[in-house]
Write a protein that holds these residues in place. Structure first.
Motif, PDB file in Angstrom:
ATOM      1  N   UNK A 111     -28.919 -36.987  17.805  1.00 38.76           N
ATOM      2  CA  UNK A 111     -28.406 -37.906  18.821  1.00 38.76           C
ATOM      3  C   UNK A 111     -28.319 -39.304  18.223  1.00 38.76           C
ATOM      4  N   UNK A 112     -27.150 -39.932  18.291  1.00 40.12           N
ATOM      5  CA  UNK A 112     -27.024 -41.288  17.747  1.00 40.12           C
ATOM      6  C   UNK A 112     -26.394 -42.211  18.793  1.00 40.12           C
ATOM      7  N   UNK A 113     -26.850 -43.459  18.783  1.00 44.74           N
ATOM      8  CA  UNK A 113     -26.452 -44.435  19.808  1.00 44.74           C
ATOM      9  C   UNK A 113     -26.065 -45.754  19.160  1.00 44.74           C
ATOM     10  N   UNK A 114     -24.848 -46.225  19.432  1.00 47.54           N
ATOM     11  CA  UNK A 114     -24.320 -47.436  18.798  1.00 47.54           C
ATOM     12  C   UNK A 114     -24.214 -48.611  19.781  1.00 47.54           C
ATOM     13  N   UNK A 115     -24.087 -49.783  19.186  1.00 47.36           N
ATOM     14  CA  UNK A 115     -23.629 -51.023  19.846  1.00 47.36           C
ATOM     15  C   UNK A 115     -24.672 -51.763  20.681  1.00 47.36           C
ATOM     16  N   UNK A 116     -25.875 -51.210  20.818  1.00 52.53           N
ATOM     17  CA  UNK A 116     -26.907 -51.918  21.568  1.00 52.53           C
ATOM     18  C   UNK A 116     -27.528 -53.005  20.710  1.00 52.53           C
ATOM     19  N   UNK A 117     -28.682 -53.529  21.077  1.00 50.36           N
ATOM     20  CA  UNK A 117     -29.336 -53.265  22.365  1.00 50.36           C
ATOM     21  C   UNK A 117     -28.640 -54.031  23.485  1.00 50.36           C
ATOM     22  N   UNK A 118     -28.704 -53.455  24.682  1.00 47.87           N
ATOM     23  CA  UNK A 118     -28.039 -54.074  25.823  1.00 47.87           C
ATOM     24  C   UNK A 118     -28.873 -53.856  27.076  1.00 47.87           C
ATOM     25  N   UNK A 119     -28.944 -54.886  27.936  1.00 47.98           N
ATOM     26  CA  UNK A 119     -29.772 -54.732  29.141  1.00 47.98           C
ATOM     27  C   UNK A 119     -29.329 -53.538  29.981  1.00 47.98           C
ATOM     28  N   UNK A 120     -30.221 -52.997  30.726  1.00 43.26           N
ATOM     29  CA  UNK A 120     -30.021 -51.894  31.667  1.00 43.26           C
ATOM     30  C   UNK A 120     -29.660 -50.596  30.942  1.00 43.26           C
ATOM     31  N   UNK A 121     -28.568 -50.594  30.166  1.00 43.35           N
ATOM     32  CA  UNK A 121     -28.096 -49.336  29.587  1.00 43.35           C
ATOM     33  C   UNK A 121     -29.032 -48.816  28.503  1.00 43.35           C
ATOM     34  N   UNK A 122     -29.424 -49.674  27.568  1.00 45.07           N
ATOM     35  CA  UNK A 122     -30.340 -49.222  26.513  1.00 45.07           C
ATOM     36  C   UNK A 122     -31.690 -48.782  27.110  1.00 45.07           C
ATOM     37  N   UNK A 123     -32.306 -49.568  28.000  1.00 45.26           N
ATOM     38  CA  UNK A 123     -33.552 -49.084  28.610  1.00 45.26           C
ATOM     39  C   UNK A 123     -33.374 -47.758  29.359  1.00 45.26           C
ATOM     40  N   UNK A 124     -32.221 -47.563  29.992  1.00 47.96           N
ATOM     41  CA  UNK A 124     -31.983 -46.294  30.696  1.00 47.96           C
ATOM     42  C   UNK A 124     -31.919 -45.130  29.707  1.00 47.96           C
ATOM     43  N   UNK A 125     -31.278 -45.355  28.567  1.00 47.05           N
ATOM     44  CA  UNK A 125     -31.214 -44.326  27.522  1.00 47.05           C
ATOM     45  C   UNK A 125     -32.628 -44.026  27.013  1.00 47.05           C
ATOM     46  N   UNK A 126     -33.408 -45.067  26.802  1.00 47.51           N
ATOM     47  CA  UNK A 126     -34.787 -44.873  26.323  1.00 47.51           C
ATOM     48  C   UNK A 126     -35.608 -44.071  27.324  1.00 47.51           C
ATOM     49  N   UNK A 127     -35.411 -44.354  28.591  1.00 49.04           N
ATOM     50  CA  UNK A 127     -36.165 -43.650  29.635  1.00 49.04           C
ATOM     51  C   UNK A 127     -35.840 -42.152  29.601  1.00 49.04           C
ATOM     52  N   UNK A 128     -34.562 -41.835  29.482  1.00 48.80           N
ATOM     53  CA  UNK A 128     -34.160 -40.425  29.457  1.00 48.80           C
ATOM     54  C   UNK A 128     -34.696 -39.722  28.213  1.00 48.80           C
ATOM     55  N   UNK A 129     -34.600 -40.381  27.078  1.00 45.41           N
ATOM     56  CA  UNK A 129     -35.119 -39.768  25.840  1.00 45.41           C
ATOM     57  C   UNK A 129     -36.617 -39.523  25.968  1.00 45.41           C
ATOM     58  N   UNK A 130     -37.325 -40.461  26.595  1.00 43.21           N
ATOM     59  CA  UNK A 130     -38.777 -40.293  26.773  1.00 43.21           C
ATOM     60  C   UNK A 130     -39.075 -39.130  27.714  1.00 43.21           C
ATOM     61  N   UNK A 131     -38.304 -39.029  28.778  1.00 43.15           N
ATOM     62  CA  UNK A 131     -38.527 -37.930  29.736  1.00 43.15           C
ATOM     63  C   UNK A 131     -38.289 -36.575  29.083  1.00 43.15           C
ATOM     64  N   UNK A 132     -37.358 -36.554  28.145  1.00 44.25           N
ATOM     65  CA  UNK A 132     -37.054 -35.294  27.455  1.00 44.25           C
ATOM     66  C   UNK A 132     -37.846 -35.169  26.154  1.00 44.25           C
ATOM     67  N   UNK A 133     -38.753 -36.113  25.911  1.00 39.67           N
ATOM     68  CA  UNK A 133     -39.638 -36.069  24.732  1.00 39.67           C
ATOM     69  C   UNK A 133     -38.825 -35.874  23.443  1.00 39.67           C
ATOM     70  N   UNK A 134     -37.711 -36.566  23.375  1.00 40.57           N
ATOM     71  CA  UNK A 134     -36.864 -36.388  22.205  1.00 40.57           C
ATOM     72  C   UNK A 134     -36.492 -37.737  21.589  1.00 40.57           C
ATOM     73  N   UNK A 135     -35.640 -37.720  20.612  1.00 42.77           N
ATOM     74  CA  UNK A 135     -35.426 -38.937  19.835  1.00 42.77           C
ATOM     75  C   UNK A 135     -33.999 -39.031  19.309  1.00 42.77           C
ATOM     76  N   UNK A 136     -33.638 -40.228  18.865  1.00 47.94           N
ATOM     77  CA  UNK A 136     -32.302 -40.449  18.319  1.00 47.94           C
ATOM     78  C   UNK A 136     -32.322 -41.534  17.264  1.00 47.94           C
ATOM     79  N   UNK A 137     -31.134 -41.808  16.725  1.00 52.64           N
ATOM     80  CA  UNK A 137     -30.962 -42.930  15.800  1.00 52.64           C
ATOM     81  C   UNK A 137     -30.129 -43.981  16.521  1.00 52.64           C
ATOM     82  N   UNK A 138     -30.591 -45.222  16.483  1.00 56.22           N
ATOM     83  CA  UNK A 138     -29.873 -46.330  17.103  1.00 56.22           C
ATOM     84  C   UNK A 138     -29.235 -47.184  16.020  1.00 56.22           C
TER      85      UNK A 138
END
Ligand SMILES: [Zn+2]
Length: 331
Positions: A111-138
């Motif tokens: 999973x890879x994520x570009x163009x952040x960090x950005x308010x609201x959206x980046x924290x929301x992505x982090x929350x979902x990744x944490x809930x799924x106990x998984x990880x990505x490259x930013x």
């Protein structure tokens, strides 16, 4: 923040040449630990069980302390495997441009994520990744990292890999840019991310804006021992008008390819909205997330580190118009 990508072919030839020169290859991907357990990816808590080390490493620079909690979700997507990347010579990943390093197994995704960090959206992505106990490259944009360093620190604290995506998202294939300006975009981007992380250098992982790869910059990154990330599956989330489109795009492509590095944008609202269901679908489809870690952090160039600090001081010298500072209230 991406645009169509003309000329996706010639850079591949360039990279082939670089590989032929023997700069890359065998050791680029080494398997760290094969474990389906989330605990494998947990930071120090389980340190006692870690592999023995030959010699004590020098003390790392100050960095955010990981606050990632243990995984309490028995149905989480988790992390299937963690690989360590030796970026010597600047290996290229992602079949859209680089075919050599085919390290993902069937049903494995990154999973890879570009163009952040950005308010609201980046924290929301982090929350979902944490809930799924998984990880990505930013792959943050340098400027964005200087706007929102606290958000980028959260990305690091959550244990994700962080690379860079230039200083200002300039198209490095733009002929109006000099070679020096292109290098500046790359170097300043890494130095900005390092600054935002409190002096902790990110991984030597780089993604070109809009996946446009000018051959001379591919070569330059090779000389800097920085890995280049294209992708296998583009979610086209920046074009999607709703979350469902992103979910459908990714699932259709991953089912066709069977595996791959997935390109998304934590900058985008719809991506943040799509991620919970997308990760559940990947889990249901039997896909496993591979964590990609760098063997060593990027070596930033001191001059750029200093320039970032200098640049950041500029706005504090008041760029406000007189009318917003001084107002006549009576006369
Ligand atoms: Zn981008």
């Amino acid at each position: 923040m991406a645009t169509p990508r003309p000329g996706a072919g010639f850079e591949f030839e360039e990279n082939k040449m670089r590989i032929a020169a023997g700069l890359i290859f065998a050791s680029a991907v080494s398997l760290l630990a094969l474990s389906a357990a989330w605990s494998q990816a947990l930071p120090p808590a389980k340190g006692a069980a870690a592999a023995p080390q030959a010699a004590p490493a020098p003390a790392p620079p100050p960095a955010p302390v990981s606050t990632r909690p243990p995984c309490n979700n028995p149905n989480a997507l988790g992390i299937g495997r963690t690989v360590e990347i030796d970026t010597t010579g600047g290996p290229g990943f992602g079949f859209e441009h680089f075919k050599e390093l085919d390290f993902l197994r069937d049903k494995e995704v990154v999973l890879t994520f570009d163009d952040g960090p950005w308010p609201v959206n980046t924290p929301a992505v982090l929350k979902t990744l944490a809930e799924e106990c998984t990880t990505g490259i930013f792959f943050p944009i340098g400027k964005h990292a200087t706007y929102y360093p606290e958000i980028l620190k959260q990305v690091m604290a959550a244990g994700h890999s962080i690379g860079s995506h230039t200083w200002s998202h300039a198209a490095l294939v733009n002929k109006k840019l000099t070679e020096q300006q292109r290098k500046d975009e790359i170097e300043k981007g890494f130095s900005a991310v390092k600054w935002a992380l409190g002096g902790k250098a990110p991984a030597p992982f780089f993604r070109f804006p809009a996946l446009q790869h000018p051959p001379e910059m591919v070569t330059y990154l090779g000389s800097r021992n920085i890995a280049i990330f294209s992708c296998d599956l583009d979610s086209f989330d920046f074009k999607a008008s709703k979350a469902q489109t992103i979910i459908d795009n990714v699932m259709r492509k991953v089912e066709k390819n069977g595996k791959g590095i997935i390109l998304m944008h934590d900058f985008q609202k719809h991506t943040a909205e799509a991620l919970p269901e997308l990760l559940k679908k990947l889990k249901a489809g039997g896909y496993k997330v591979v964590a990609m870690r760098a063997k060593t952090p990027v070596q930033t160039i001191a001059q750029y580190d200093e320039d970032i600090v200098k640049d950041l001081k500029l706005p504090t010298v008041s760029s406000r118009p007189v009318s917003s500072v001084v107002q006549t209230i009576s006369e």
